[in-house]
Design a protein around this motif. Sequence first.
Motif, PDB file in Angstrom:
ATOM      1  N   ARG A  64      45.635  -0.414 -17.540  1.00 30.70           N
ATOM      2  CA  ARG A  64      44.580  -1.539 -16.846  1.00 30.70           C
ATOM      3  C   ARG A  64      45.673  -0.574 -15.212  1.00 30.70           C
ATOM      4  N   CYS A  65      46.683  -0.472 -14.768  1.00 27.91           N
ATOM      5  CA  CYS A  65      46.814   0.131 -12.976  1.00 27.91           C
ATOM      6  C   CYS A  65      46.071   1.128 -12.928  1.00 27.91           C
ATOM      7  N   VAL A  66      45.440   2.195 -14.195  1.00 28.43           N
ATOM      8  CA  VAL A  66      44.774   2.790 -13.869  1.00 28.43           C
ATOM      9  C   VAL A  66      42.860   2.626 -13.676  1.00 28.43           C
ATOM     10  N   TRP A  67      43.107   1.413 -13.886  1.00 32.44           N
ATOM     11  CA  TRP A  67      41.149   0.924 -13.851  1.00 32.44           C
ATOM     12  C   TRP A  67      41.659   0.142 -12.352  1.00 32.44           C
ATOM     13  N   ASP A  68      42.737  -0.343 -11.772  1.00 37.43           N
ATOM     14  CA  ASP A  68      42.944  -0.938 -10.542  1.00 37.43           C
ATOM     15  C   ASP A  68      43.283   0.191  -9.389  1.00 37.43           C
ATOM     16  N   LEU A  69      43.706   0.632  -9.788  1.00 35.80           N
ATOM     17  CA  LEU A  69      44.128   1.534  -9.055  1.00 35.80           C
ATOM     18  C   LEU A  69      42.599   2.507  -7.922  1.00 35.80           C
ATOM     19  N   ALA A  70      41.727   2.811  -9.408  1.00 33.06           N
ATOM     20  CA  ALA A  70      40.480   3.724  -9.449  1.00 33.06           C
ATOM     21  C   ALA A  70      39.486   2.767  -8.276  1.00 33.06           C
ATOM     22  N   ASP A  71      39.598   1.358  -9.031  1.00 32.75           N
ATOM     23  CA  ASP A  71      38.635   0.569  -8.436  1.00 32.75           C
ATOM     24  C   ASP A  71      39.194  -0.109  -6.787  1.00 32.75           C
ATOM     25  N   LEU A  72      40.456   0.178  -6.713  1.00 32.51           N
ATOM     26  CA  LEU A  72      40.963  -0.073  -5.022  1.00 32.51           C
ATOM     27  C   LEU A  72      40.909   0.981  -3.796  1.00 32.51           C
ATOM     28  N   VAL A  73      41.223   2.703  -4.264  1.00 33.07           N
ATOM     29  CA  VAL A  73      40.586   3.472  -4.021  1.00 33.07           C
ATOM     30  C   VAL A  73      39.810   4.225  -4.225  1.00 33.07           C
ATOM     31  N   GLY A  74      39.065   4.155  -4.948  1.00 30.91           N
ATOM     32  CA  GLY A  74      37.432   4.875  -5.419  1.00 30.91           C
ATOM     33  C   GLY A  74      37.484   5.478  -6.244  1.00 30.91           C
ATOM     34  N   THR A  75      36.649   5.598  -7.590  1.00 33.10           N
ATOM     35  CA  THR A  75      36.837   6.735  -8.272  1.00 33.10           C
ATOM     36  C   THR A  75      36.594   7.518  -8.624  1.00 33.10           C
ATOM     37  N   GLY A  76      36.116   8.493  -7.326  1.00 33.50           N
ATOM     38  CA  GLY A  76      35.737   9.563  -7.164  1.00 33.50           C
ATOM     39  C   GLY A  76      37.492   9.809  -6.094  1.00 33.50           C
ATOM     40  N   LEU A  77      37.307   9.800  -5.253  1.00 35.19           N
ATOM     41  CA  LEU A  77      38.832   9.938  -4.509  1.00 35.19           C
ATOM     42  C   LEU A  77      40.137  10.171  -6.019  1.00 35.19           C
ATOM     43  N   PHE A  78      40.245   9.252  -7.175  1.00 36.75           N
ATOM     44  CA  PHE A  78      41.072   9.075  -7.755  1.00 36.75           C
ATOM     45  C   PHE A  78      41.022   9.656  -8.658  1.00 36.75           C
ATOM     46  N   ARG A  79      39.531   9.928  -9.168  1.00 38.92           N
ATOM     47  CA  ARG A  79      39.794  11.418 -10.406  1.00 38.92           C
ATOM     48  C   ARG A  79      39.675  12.631  -9.346  1.00 38.92           C
ATOM     49  N   GLY A  80      39.262  12.661  -7.763  1.00 41.90           N
ATOM     50  CA  GLY A  80      40.169  14.456  -7.312  1.00 41.90           C
ATOM     51  C   GLY A  80      41.306  14.556  -7.317  1.00 41.90           C
ATOM     52  N   ARG A  81      42.129  13.160  -7.668  1.00 41.07           N
ATOM     53  CA  ARG A  81      43.524  13.863  -7.514  1.00 41.07           C
ATOM     54  C   ARG A  81      44.079  14.163  -8.352  1.00 41.07           C
ATOM     55  N   LEU A  82      43.583  14.261  -9.608  1.00 45.88           N
ATOM     56  CA  LEU A  82      43.925  14.426 -11.338  1.00 45.88           C
ATOM     57  C   LEU A  82      44.359  16.123 -11.371  1.00 45.88           C
ATOM     58  N   GLU A  83      45.315  16.459 -12.099  1.00 50.50           N
ATOM     59  CA  GLU A  83      45.094  18.029 -12.352  1.00 50.50           C
ATOM     60  C   GLU A  83      44.684  17.780 -13.829  1.00 50.50           C
ATOM     61  N   ASP A  84      44.423  19.401 -13.784  1.00 50.18           N
ATOM     62  CA  ASP A  84      43.839  19.375 -15.428  1.00 50.18           C
ATOM     63  C   ASP A  84      44.163  18.391 -16.727  1.00 50.18           C
ATOM     64  N   TRP A  85      45.342  19.020 -16.592  1.00 50.47           N
ATOM     65  CA  TRP A  85      45.687  17.879 -18.068  1.00 50.47           C
ATOM     66  C   TRP A  85      45.701  16.875 -18.129  1.00 50.47           C
ATOM     67  N   MET A  86      45.533  16.036 -16.947  1.00 48.60           N
ATOM     68  CA  MET A  86      45.205  14.646 -16.248  1.00 48.60           C
ATOM     69  C   MET A  86      43.725  13.588 -16.978  1.00 48.60           C
ATOM     70  N   ASP A  87      42.224  14.979 -17.025  1.00 46.84           N
ATOM     71  CA  ASP A  87      41.265  14.792 -17.067  1.00 46.84           C
ATOM     72  C   ASP A  87      40.679  13.903 -18.751  1.00 46.84           C
ATOM     73  N   PRO A  88      41.156  14.346 -19.799  1.00 46.24           N
ATOM     74  CA  PRO A  88      40.983  13.904 -20.899  1.00 46.24           C
ATOM     75  C   PRO A  88      41.842  12.613 -20.427  1.00 46.24           C
ATOM     76  N   ILE A  89      43.418  12.628 -20.407  1.00 43.45           N
ATOM     77  CA  ILE A  89      43.625  11.099 -20.730  1.00 43.45           C
ATOM     78  C   ILE A  89      43.327   9.742 -20.132  1.00 43.45           C
ATOM     79  N   TYR A  90      41.920  10.148 -18.496  1.00 50.74           N
ATOM     80  CA  TYR A  90      41.721   9.720 -18.094  1.00 50.74           C
ATOM     81  C   TYR A  90      40.167   9.487 -18.903  1.00 50.74           C
ATOM     82  N   GLU A  91      39.351  10.475 -18.973  1.00 57.72           N
ATOM     83  CA  GLU A  91      37.945   9.551 -20.171  1.00 57.72           C
ATOM     84  C   GLU A  91      38.127   9.199 -20.871  1.00 57.72           C
TER      85      GLU A  91
END
Length: 531
Positions: free
Chosen positions: A464-491
């Motif tokens: 739920r923290c990921v959901w709220d932070l992505a909404d706050l800063v923008g999903t595009g910007l939030f995803r741009g801060r992810l490292e490669d190993w984080m992408d599957p977890i985010y999806e």
Amino acid sequence: AEAPEGGVSLLSLLEQCASEHVNRHVRAAALQCVEQIVRDVRIHARGDDEGCEDDDASPSPHLSDGSPLRRALTHMLATGLSDNWSQVRMAASVLAREVLVRALGPGKRAKRRKMFPDLLPRLTMNRFYLAQGVRLYSIESWRLMFGENDDKREGGDAGMREVAAQAEGVVKYYANMCDADNHVVREAGCQAIAELAIRIGPSCLGPYLAPHVSSLLRALLLCFQDESWPVRDEACLACGTFAAVYPDLCRPDLETLYDLWFLHLRDPIWSVREDAARALGDAVRAYGTEAIDRCVVETKELLPCARDQPKQTRMEMIATHNDAASHTNLQLYSCGSLAPKMRKGAGRVAGCGDCLVTRPAYPYEKTDGAIYMIRELCSFEACKDGTLLPLMEELADVCRVRHFPQGDDLRATLWRALPIMADRLGKRRFKAMYLEVFMDLLFRSLDWGRDSDGGQASRFAAERCVWDLADLVGTGLFRGRLEDWMDPIYEECMACRQAQGSGVPPCGQGAVGLTNGSAFPPTPVPGRIPF
């Protein structure tokens, strides 16, 4: 009924049973009998049961000023509304509504005022009483007496003005209730005192209350030393409220208040720690930079304590919890207390640690209190990034601890608090300086939560923290801060959100901006019920 020669009248007998009988069932039954008598008197005088709200209806002479029934009613209500048993308070509340709302007849507002010196303090405090039936019934009775005739022209509604006019009696009663033997009454007394500060203090009626602030603060400090943690919790919040509303009048006791607030910031009860941080936030609003400096020093001391938590596996913790020998033939404790009998705080050393039967806070609980304190500090522009950023970096580092099971609870607290921190810091400031600090730990918490021993509580909060932070800063910007190993977890995390559909509140209506960082409304604070 008149008394026979040498006997006792029915009214006198009922009055004695309602106010003096040792059996609570008899007291409640006597009040119910009197309520029926008053109701029958009203119906007989007015001719029907539906015109009970009509001010122009003829009153009964039995309820006139100075009548024996009127005198007995005032005595019975004053006693019953303060009874130690909820069922008696409920019976007295029903009788009070019948008398004050329905039965007094023409000019009933003026007639009420003649009874208010004895009854108004009890009526106001019962709106905070723990028993739900008494509390809700008292709130509705208050609305019937004052809510429909609200007059905002003189700084507040009719209820507020009546309480201000009776301030001396109300304050004296509240102070006495904070010294009552019943811990539930002491808890309600703290909430009622906080309401005075919130509703009357900032208004044009504030001068009515100002002479009594010292007495009210003394009563709160007494409850701050209570063995019942709900009483201490309410006193803690109420003291913060008073500091915010009356900073100059509270300054002579400020050192004592700081000691108590900081002591409760490391309390074994999580909600006490959270409310201590909220009270300290009120102190910062009142005293500014000097309060921030003291809170920062205390936070720096508490923050690293989780590293000192003794090593323990989850299986060892479960084995300890399930060891019957460890929980057999031991002292039984009262609800809401760590003592066999909940005693008042008079004559004892200030603070919750003076209970004869208690336990010291675990090291991780001190760090947990620091998280709540940092959350409050994020609300103030005076707390600059040069102060806040090192605290955030230390927080992210210390919450990596995994050598004891409660580390999962610690991270869960962090992930519930982080969206609130981000919302208070603002989108631009948070994404520029603080988002990167927590990204690695946030996604590692999601990864660790996949294991049976990894901690489901922190994984749930992290999602739920990921959901709220992505909404706050923008999903595009939030995803741009992810490292490669984080992408599957985010999806996986966002797929879970999509699967839940419309049941998930958007950012700003869920965790962000709420006191407890969840999708549920925050716990009500003292003063939540307006006059």
